[in-house]
Design an enzyme around this catalytic site. Structure first.
Site, PDB file in Angstrom:
ATOM      1  N   LYS A  63       0.885  -1.228  -0.027  1.00 55.77           N
ATOM      2  CA  LYS A  63      -0.056  -0.077  -0.072  1.00 55.77           C
ATOM      3  C   LYS A  63       1.012   1.228  -0.155  1.00 55.77           C
ATOM      4  O   LYS A  63       2.056   0.992   0.519  1.00 55.77           O
ATOM      5  CB  LYS A  63      -0.888  -0.049   1.302  1.00 55.77           C
ATOM      6  CG  LYS A  63      -2.142   0.807   1.085  1.00 55.77           C
ATOM      7  CD  LYS A  63      -3.228   0.098   0.680  1.00 55.77           C
ATOM      8  CE  LYS A  63      -4.387   0.816   0.409  1.00 55.77           C
ATOM      9  NZ  LYS A  63      -5.593  -0.036  -0.093  1.00 55.77           N
ATOM     10  N   GLY A 105     -25.958   1.495   2.821  1.00 56.14           N
ATOM     11  CA  GLY A 105     -24.819   2.232   1.833  1.00 56.14           C
ATOM     12  C   GLY A 105     -25.182   1.739   0.382  1.00 56.14           C
ATOM     13  O   GLY A 105     -25.230   0.562   0.058  1.00 56.14           O
ATOM     14  N   GLY A 131     -24.098   3.052  -2.559  1.00 58.73           N
ATOM     15  CA  GLY A 131     -23.073   3.486  -3.177  1.00 58.73           C
ATOM     16  C   GLY A 131     -22.595   2.582  -4.472  1.00 58.73           C
ATOM     17  O   GLY A 131     -23.367   1.653  -4.933  1.00 58.73           O
ATOM     18  N   VAL A 171     -20.889  -0.490  -4.460  1.00 52.61           N
ATOM     19  CA  VAL A 171     -20.851  -1.656  -4.171  1.00 52.61           C
ATOM     20  C   VAL A 171     -22.329  -2.171  -3.937  1.00 52.61           C
ATOM     21  O   VAL A 171     -22.994  -2.821  -4.419  1.00 52.61           O
ATOM     22  CB  VAL A 171     -20.019  -2.165  -2.974  1.00 52.61           C
ATOM     23  CG1 VAL A 171     -20.323  -3.338  -2.626  1.00 52.61           C
ATOM     24  CG2 VAL A 171     -18.520  -1.963  -3.397  1.00 52.61           C
TER      25      VAL A 171
HETATM   26  P1  NAD Z   1     -19.210   4.788  -2.122  1.00 54.07           P
HETATM   27  O1  NAD Z   1     -18.482   5.832  -1.833  1.00 54.07           O
HETATM   28  O2  NAD Z   1     -19.495   4.500  -3.577  1.00 54.07           O
HETATM   29  O3  NAD Z   1     -20.240   4.180  -1.268  1.00 54.07           O
HETATM   30  C1  NAD Z   1     -20.506   4.456   0.015  1.00 54.07           C
HETATM   31  C2  NAD Z   1     -22.010   4.917   0.372  1.00 54.07           C
HETATM   32  O4  NAD Z   1     -22.217   4.926   1.595  1.00 54.07           O
HETATM   33  C3  NAD Z   1     -22.241   6.180  -0.254  1.00 54.07           C
HETATM   34  O5  NAD Z   1     -23.373   6.071  -1.021  1.00 54.07           O
HETATM   35  C4  NAD Z   1     -22.403   6.888   1.157  1.00 54.07           C
HETATM   36  O6  NAD Z   1     -23.557   8.078   0.922  1.00 54.07           O
HETATM   37  C5  NAD Z   1     -22.952   5.981   1.896  1.00 54.07           C
HETATM   38  N1  NAD Z   1     -22.820   6.512   3.457  1.00 54.07           N
HETATM   39  C6  NAD Z   1     -21.912   7.014   3.927  1.00 54.07           C
HETATM   40  N2  NAD Z   1     -22.039   7.089   5.270  1.00 54.07           N
HETATM   41  C7  NAD Z   1     -23.187   6.558   5.549  1.00 54.07           C
HETATM   42  C8  NAD Z   1     -23.868   6.171   6.781  1.00 54.07           C
HETATM   43  N3  NAD Z   1     -23.662   6.666   7.961  1.00 54.07           N
HETATM   44  N4  NAD Z   1     -25.138   5.313   6.538  1.00 54.07           N
HETATM   45  C9  NAD Z   1     -25.413   4.937   5.437  1.00 54.07           C
HETATM   46  N5  NAD Z   1     -24.887   4.941   4.251  1.00 54.07           N
HETATM   47  C10 NAD Z   1     -23.713   5.827   4.382  1.00 54.07           C
HETATM   48  O7  NAD Z   1     -18.221   3.571  -1.739  1.00 54.07           O
HETATM   49  P2  NAD Z   1     -18.287   2.140  -2.387  1.00 54.07           P
HETATM   50  O8  NAD Z   1     -17.005   1.712  -3.389  1.00 54.07           O
HETATM   51  O9  NAD Z   1     -19.416   1.671  -2.673  1.00 54.07           O
HETATM   52  O10 NAD Z   1     -17.439   1.320  -1.076  1.00 54.07           O
HETATM   53  C11 NAD Z   1     -18.143   0.922  -0.258  1.00 54.07           C
HETATM   54  C12 NAD Z   1     -17.368   0.196   0.991  1.00 54.07           C
HETATM   55  O11 NAD Z   1     -16.927  -1.185   0.400  1.00 54.07           O
HETATM   56  C13 NAD Z   1     -16.181   1.025   1.463  1.00 54.07           C
HETATM   57  O12 NAD Z   1     -15.947   0.616   2.751  1.00 54.07           O
HETATM   58  C14 NAD Z   1     -15.046   0.430   0.573  1.00 54.07           C
HETATM   59  O13 NAD Z   1     -13.795   0.649   1.468  1.00 54.07           O
HETATM   60  C15 NAD Z   1     -15.476  -1.169   0.724  1.00 54.07           C
HETATM   61  N6  NAD Z   1     -14.893  -1.656  -0.643  1.00 54.07           N
HETATM   62  C16 NAD Z   1     -15.141  -1.086  -1.833  1.00 54.07           C
HETATM   63  C17 NAD Z   1     -14.702  -1.967  -2.894  1.00 54.07           C
HETATM   64  C18 NAD Z   1     -15.226  -1.550  -4.487  1.00 54.07           C
HETATM   65  O14 NAD Z   1     -14.774  -2.205  -5.405  1.00 54.07           O
HETATM   66  N7  NAD Z   1     -15.658  -0.177  -4.713  1.00 54.07           N
HETATM   67  C19 NAD Z   1     -13.952  -3.118  -2.888  1.00 54.07           C
HETATM   68  C20 NAD Z   1     -13.630  -3.489  -1.686  1.00 54.07           C
HETATM   69  C21 NAD Z   1     -14.000  -2.762  -0.403  1.00 54.07           C
END
Ligand code: NAD
Length: 365
Positions: free
Chosen positions: A80, A180, A182, A184
C-alpha cells in the site's frame, strides 16, 4: 516506537520513504509480504496529523492486503502507499508523475492502484512513468470499475453465510439490510433482487435510497434503524468500524456479511463478541476481495467472466473459514487470519525448497 521497530513488529519487508524536492511529494510505500507475488495495493492521499499516523496507516493497510490476497487465492503480496497532504490542495500531474517514478524504482515489487482521494486520472499520470499501475482505463485490457465484481463476491459471500448459519441455499424471501447504496451497495441490491431477497436500505443520501426503492422495491430505513432491523442479513457497504460497543447490543440479525472495509472497530474484541452472540460474521477482507480479484485479472490479461467466476469462489473460501472457526472455537476473523497465514507459510516452504534446489544445481554445474 521507532519506524524500524514497527516494521519488524508487523512483519514488513520494506518501507520506502519518498520525497521529491520539485513537487514537495511526501509518500510512504509499504511492502508487507511478497511470498505469494508482487505486493499490490492502492495509493491513499490523506492529510495526516503527523508522520507517525501516516506510517501506521500504511503499515496496517499493506498488511491487510497480504491477508486479502492470500485468502482470495491470488499470487499477490500485500502493499500500500500513502501520499501525505490535502487532496484538494496538492494534487498535480507533476506530483503523481514523481510518485510514479518512485513506484517504478521498485521494479515491480509494488504495483499501485486507486484508493481514497486518488482517482483514475491521478493514476493515469502515474502510469506515464511506470507500468506498475492497475485500474486505469487508457491502456488496452484495463479492468475498469471494480465495484460490480466486488458486489458479485459479496453476494456469493452472503449465500455462503446463509448456507452455514441458516442451512439455506437460496436467498429467496430472505430479509437483507444493506447499509450504503453506493458503488458496491447498488450492485449488491441488484443481485439480491434477482434472487428474490427482500431488501432494506439506508444511506445518508436520500436520492440513492429512493433509487433502490424505485428499482428493487427496497424498504428505506434511517441511519440507526438499520442496526436493529429484524432481518436475516446485515450487509455493511458504507463505512468501517460500524461493529462496535454501541451497535453490537442493537443487532438482531444472525448474519453480518457486507462489502465495507474494516467493519470491526476492534477485530479481536468485537469478533469474539459476535461469536458469543452467535452472529455469523463474514470477515470483511475475505468477502470483499472481488475488487482485488478484478485488478489481478488485469495483470494476467483481463477477462470479465474469469474475474466474476473467481469472485464467486469467495463462497467456498468463506464456507471453509466458517468451518475452521467452528472446529477451533474461535472467531471467524481469527480463522480467516489463520487461513491466510497457512497459505503463505505453505508457499514460503515451497519457495525456500526451490531456492535451495536451484542453488545446489548451480553448485553442481
Ligand atoms: P461509495 O462511496 O460509492 O459508497 C458508499 C456509500 O455509503 C455512499 O452512497 C454514502 O453516501 C454511503 N454512506 C456514507 N455514510 C453512511 C452512513 N452513515 N450510513 C449509510 N450510508 C452511508 O463506496 P463503495 O465503493 O461502494 O465502497 C463501499 C465500501 O466497500 C467501502 O468501505 C469500501 O472501502 C469497500 N470496498 C469497496 C470496493 C469497491 O470495489 N468499490 C472494494 C472493496 C471494498
Amino acid at each position: 516506537m521507532n519506524s524500524f521497530a514497527k516494521q519488524v513488529e508487523m512483519g514488513h519487508e520494506q518501507v520506502v520513504f519518498c520525497h521529491d524536492r520539485a513537487t514537495g511529494l511526501k509518500a510512504v510505500i509499504a511492502i508487507h509480504d511478497t511470498t505469494l507475488g508482487p505486493a499490490l495495493g492502492g495509493t491513499r492521499m490523506w492529510d495526516y496529523a503527523n508522520e507517525s499516523d501516516a506510517l501506521f496507516d500504511v503499515l496496517r493497510l499493506s498488511r491487510g492486503m497480504t491477508y486479502k490476497a492470500a485468502c482470495a487465492g491470488l499470487n499477490l503480496g500485500g502493499g500500500k502507499a500513502v501520499i501525505i497532504g490535502d487532496a484538494k490542495k496538492i494534487k498535480s500531474e507533476a506530483l503523481f508523475r514523481a510518485f510514479g517514478r518512485f513506484v517504478n524504482s521498485l521494479g515491480g515489487r509494488y504495483i499501485t492502484a486507486e484508493d481514497v482521494n486518488v482517482n483514475v486520472n491521478d493514476m493515469e499520470w502515474c502510469a506515464s512513468e511506470t507500468n506498475y499501475v492497475t485500474g486505469i482505463s487508457s491502456r488496452p485490457g484495463g479492468s475498469g470499475d471494480p465495484s460490480p465484481v466486488t458486489a458479485w463476491g459479496v453476494f456469493h459471500g452472503i449465500k455462503a453465510a446463509a448456507r452455514h448459519r441458516l442451512g439455506k441455499d437460496s436467498l429467496k424471501g430472505m430479509k437483507v439490510a444493506v447499509q450504503g447504496a453506493g458503488a458496491v451497495g447498488k450492485y449488491l441490491c441488484g443481485y439480491l433482487s434477482e434472487e428474490g431477497a427482500q431488501i432494506f436500505i439506508s444511506d445518508i443520501d436520500s436520492v440513492k435510497t429512493k433509487a433502490m426503492a424505485d428499482k428493487f422495491g427496497a424498504k428505506i430505513l434511517d441511519g440507526q434503524q438499520i442496526f436493529s432491523a429484524d432481518v436475516d442479513v446485515f450487509a455493511p457497504c458504507a463505512l468501517g468500524a460500524i461493529i462496535n460497543d454501541e451497535t453490537l447490543p442493537m443487532l438482531k440479525c444472525p448474519i453480518i456479511a457486507g462489502g465495507a472495509n474494516n467493519q470491526l472497530l476492534d477485530e479481536n474484541k468485537h469478533g469474539n463478541i459476535l461469536k458469543d452472540k452467535k452472529i455469523l460474521y463474514a470477515p470483511d477482507y475475505v468477502i470483499n476481495a472481488g475488487g482485488l480479484i478484478n485488478v489481478y485479472n488485469e495483470l494476467r490479461g483481463y477477462n470479465a467472466e474469469v474475474a466474476r467466476k473467481q469472485a464467486a469462489s469467495i463462497y467456498n473460501t468463506l464456507l471453509q473459514v466458517f468451518e475452521d472457526a467452528d472446529k477451533q472455537g474461535i472467531s471467524t476473523h481469527a480463522a480467516s487470519n489463520i487461513f491466510a497465514e497457512r497459505r503463505i507459510s505453505a508457499v514460503r516452504a515451497v519457495t525456500a525448497f526451490k531456492h535451495t534446489y536451484d542453488n545446489q544445481s548451480w553448485i553442481r554445474r
